[in-house]
Each structure stands twice: as structure tokens, then as C-alpha cells.
Design a protein around this motif. Structure first.
Motif, PDB file in Angstrom:
ATOM      1  N   ALA A   2       0.648  11.548  -8.505  1.00 40.27           N
ATOM      2  CA  ALA A   2       0.902  12.963  -8.267  1.00 40.27           C
ATOM      3  C   ALA A   2       0.760  13.304  -6.784  1.00 40.27           C
ATOM      4  CB  ALA A   2      -0.053  13.800  -9.099  1.00 40.27           C
ATOM      5  N   ALA A   3       1.521  14.306  -6.365  1.00 38.64           N
ATOM      6  CA  ALA A   3       1.572  14.646  -4.952  1.00 38.64           C
ATOM      7  C   ALA A   3       0.413  15.525  -4.481  1.00 38.64           C
ATOM      8  CB  ALA A   3       2.894  15.333  -4.640  1.00 38.64           C
ATOM      9  N   ASP A   4      -0.087  16.432  -5.350  1.00 37.67           N
ATOM     10  CA  ASP A   4      -1.113  17.339  -4.852  1.00 37.67           C
ATOM     11  C   ASP A   4      -2.470  16.639  -4.767  1.00 37.67           C
ATOM     12  OD1 ASP A   4      -2.949  18.680  -7.282  1.00 37.67           O
ATOM     13  OD2 ASP A   4      -1.043  17.821  -7.935  1.00 37.67           O
ATOM     14  N   VAL A   9      -7.070  12.972  -6.643  1.00 33.28           N
ATOM     15  CA  VAL A   9      -8.511  12.725  -6.756  1.00 33.28           C
ATOM     16  C   VAL A   9      -8.890  12.459  -8.207  1.00 33.28           C
ATOM     17  CG1 VAL A   9     -10.798  13.778  -6.535  1.00 33.28           C
ATOM     18  CG2 VAL A   9      -9.145  13.978  -4.676  1.00 33.28           C
ATOM     19  N   PHE A  10      -8.453  13.340  -9.117  1.00 30.56           N
ATOM     20  CA  PHE A  10      -8.795  13.147 -10.522  1.00 30.56           C
ATOM     21  C   PHE A  10      -8.192  11.858 -11.075  1.00 30.56           C
ATOM     22  CE2 PHE A  10      -9.789  17.812 -10.724  1.00 30.56           C
ATOM     23  CZ  PHE A  10     -11.108  17.649 -11.108  1.00 30.56           C
ATOM     24  N   ALA A  11      -6.971  11.523 -10.661  1.00 32.67           N
ATOM     25  CA  ALA A  11      -6.348  10.273 -11.113  1.00 32.67           C
ATOM     26  C   ALA A  11      -7.133   9.064 -10.610  1.00 32.67           C
ATOM     27  CB  ALA A  11      -4.893  10.210 -10.646  1.00 32.67           C
ATOM     28  N   ALA A  12      -7.572   9.125  -9.366  1.00 34.92           N
ATOM     29  CA  ALA A  12      -8.351   8.014  -8.807  1.00 34.92           C
ATOM     30  C   ALA A  12      -9.671   7.843  -9.547  1.00 34.92           C
ATOM     31  CB  ALA A  12      -8.604   8.241  -7.319  1.00 34.92           C
ATOM     32  N   LEU A  53      -8.572   4.921  -3.993  1.00 37.24           N
ATOM     33  CA  LEU A  53      -9.571   5.907  -3.557  1.00 37.24           C
ATOM     34  C   LEU A  53      -9.242   6.437  -2.164  1.00 37.24           C
ATOM     35  CD1 LEU A  53     -12.820   4.142  -4.834  1.00 37.24           C
ATOM     36  CD2 LEU A  53     -11.756   6.200  -5.785  1.00 37.24           C
ATOM     37  N   GLU A  54      -8.759   5.556  -1.304  1.00 36.46           N
ATOM     38  CA  GLU A  54      -8.401   5.953   0.062  1.00 36.46           C
ATOM     39  C   GLU A  54      -7.181   6.877   0.054  1.00 36.46           C
ATOM     40  OE1 GLU A  54      -8.417   3.633   4.337  1.00 36.46           O
ATOM     41  OE2 GLU A  54      -7.840   2.525   2.543  1.00 36.46           O
ATOM     42  N   ASP A  55      -6.181   6.561  -0.758  1.00 34.20           N
ATOM     43  CA  ASP A  55      -4.987   7.414  -0.865  1.00 34.20           C
ATOM     44  C   ASP A  55      -5.341   8.799  -1.388  1.00 34.20           C
ATOM     45  OD1 ASP A  55      -3.417   5.359   0.093  1.00 34.20           O
ATOM     46  OD2 ASP A  55      -2.648   4.777  -1.888  1.00 34.20           O
TER      47      ASP A  55
END
Length: 120
Positions: A2-4, A9-12, A53-55
Motif C-alpha cells: 500500500a502507498a500510504d 506500517v501496519f502491513a510491516a 520495516l525500512e520501507d
């Protein structure tokens, strides 16, 4: 992905290994090798997790001589906290209104009063 930023963050953090790494980095910076030590995976697999995590902006890497420590970027948690807090406040307000409605309802479990028992 996802772009936002919040979705990234939640996906990571959806992966338990990455959540564990974030918890370990909350204690202090660590190298990829140090982060990989407790897992039965390759350093390359840990590097892939760190890249996610960095992305998402959760970690950064720096260079200190030969060492490349990974650092937790705690400011990203402010974004998550603000989002969660907004919905927590909304839920609390809904529960408060429900409590008010329930308090205003007659109590069906109460024994009938003398007036309620007498036939009309």
C-alpha cells in the motif's frame, strides 16, 4: 504494498518476526547479525524483513566504521498512536452514550412496586 504510510506500517507489523525485531530494537540498536541470532533463518531472510520495516519507515540503518546498526524510528509510532487514539475515543463515546441509554431504561429485574401489583 500500500502507498500510504499508515498502511505500510501496519502491513510491516503484521508479521510476528518483524514485530519481534521491532521489540528488540526498542531496547537498543542492533546489527543484522545480532537480530538474526535468535532465529533459525538466514541473515538474508532477516535482511528482507528489515527492508520491509525500512520501507515502512520503522527502522533505519547507519554506518559506524565496519558496523551497520539498525535503529528503530520511534516517531513512526506517533502516526499509529494518533490513528488508534482517534478510533479509541470514538468507541469510548459510543459506549458512554450506550451507558446513558441503559441507565435511562427501567430495570426489569427490580421487584414490582405496590402500585404495579394492585389490579386496576
Amino acid at each position: 504494498m500500500a502507498a500510504d504510510p499508515l498502511s505500510r506500517v501496519f502491513a510491516a507489523l503484521a508479521d510476528p518476526t518483524r514485530r519481534d525485531m521491532v521489540a528488540r530494537l526498542a531496547v537498543g540498536d542492533a546489527t543484522v547479525g545480532e537480530l538474526a541470532a535468535p532465529y533459525d533463518v538466514t541473515v538474508q531472510a532477516v535482511s528482507k524483513h528489515l527492508r520491509v520495516l525500512e520501507d515502512a519507515g520503522l527502522v533505519s540503518r547507519s554506518r559506524e566504521a565496519q558496523r551497520r546498526p539498525v535503529h528503530l524510528e520511534a516517531e513512526v509510532f506517533d502516526l499509529m498512536t494518533k490513528w488508534i487514539e482517534r478510533y479509541r475515543r470514538q468507541a469510548e463515546e459510543r459506549y458512554r452514550r450506550l451507558d446513558d441509554v441503559l441507565r435511562s431504561m427501567p430495570d426489569d429485574d427490580a421487584p414490582p412496586t405496590a402500585q404495579e401489583e394492585s389490579p386496576s
